[in-house]
Design an enzyme around this catalytic site. Structure first.
Site, PDB file in Angstrom:
ATOM      1  N   ARG A  29       0.742  -1.042  -0.034  1.00 20.27           N
ATOM      2  CA  ARG A  29      -0.170  -0.168  -0.068  1.00 20.27           C
ATOM      3  C   ARG A  29       0.767   1.342   0.096  1.00 20.27           C
ATOM      4  O   ARG A  29       1.878   1.095   0.700  1.00 20.27           O
ATOM      5  CB  ARG A  29      -0.981   0.028   1.302  1.00 20.27           C
ATOM      6  CG  ARG A  29      -1.935  -1.164   1.092  1.00 20.27           C
ATOM      7  CD  ARG A  29      -3.198  -1.178   2.294  1.00 20.27           C
ATOM      8  NE  ARG A  29      -3.798  -2.273   2.310  1.00 20.27           N
ATOM      9  CZ  ARG A  29      -4.872  -2.484   1.317  1.00 20.27           C
ATOM     10  NH1 ARG A  29      -5.336  -1.910   0.410  1.00 20.27           N
ATOM     11  NH2 ARG A  29      -5.447  -3.811   1.459  1.00 20.27           N
ATOM     12  N   HIS A 100       7.038   1.274 -10.759  1.00 20.12           N
ATOM     13  CA  HIS A 100       5.978   0.823  -9.829  1.00 20.12           C
ATOM     14  C   HIS A 100       4.751   1.227 -10.645  1.00 20.12           C
ATOM     15  O   HIS A 100       4.745   2.251 -11.244  1.00 20.12           O
ATOM     16  CB  HIS A 100       6.037   1.606  -8.499  1.00 20.12           C
ATOM     17  CG  HIS A 100       6.383   3.056  -8.757  1.00 20.12           C
ATOM     18  ND1 HIS A 100       7.546   3.493  -8.810  1.00 20.12           N
ATOM     19  CD2 HIS A 100       5.534   3.973  -8.470  1.00 20.12           C
ATOM     20  CE1 HIS A 100       7.403   4.787  -8.878  1.00 20.12           C
ATOM     21  NE2 HIS A 100       6.164   5.158  -8.582  1.00 20.12           N
TER      22      HIS A 100
END
Ligand code: DGP
Length: 114
Positions: A29, A100
């Site tokens: 997260r 990412h």
């Protein structure tokens, strides 16, 4: 390329809320969530930007997307929908130079993005 804090997350030297791990990919997260669900999927292999992706990394890039889609299914928001984003370099808003895939979900996304 030089190390980033994501390498430290992979090695568990910095804590993170990890939601997915396999041989090639880690999902955790985002520390500064931009939606109710905001997860980053990263390759364990450090690649600085999308510009540095090589032909041999094509399967790895697909693994990031597949991990994101599997997470969406597992969490039950695949049908409602979500957005995946890969910011690249300055104009793309990239701040961590280890590629990412952002997965954002849980609210209506807008277009164009900011
Ligand atoms: P980008 O701006 O596209 O390079 O996204 C980098 C993201 O990384 C940003 O949304 C915030 C997140 N981030 C930065 N530092 C940390 C950290 O230490 N832990 C976690 N979980 N996320 C981080």
């Amino acid at each position: 390329m030089s190390e980033t804090l994501f390498d430290k997350i992979i090695r568990r030297e910095i804590p993170a809320d990890i939601v997915h791990e396999d041989e090639h990919v880690l999902g955790f997260r985002d520390i500064n969530p931009q939606a109710p669900v905001h997860v980053l999927f990263i390759p364990k292999k450090p690649i600085a930007t999308l510009n540095d992706l090589e032909h041999a990394d094509m399967l790895l890039a697909g693994r990031l997307m597949k991990a994101a889609a599997d997470f969406a299914k597992r969490e039950g928001f695949d049908e409602a929908g979500y957005r995946v984003v890969m910011n690249t370099n300055r104009d793309g808003g990239q701040s961590v130079y280890h590629i990412h895939l952002h997965l954002l979900a849980g609210r209506q996304m807008t277009w164009p993005p900011g």
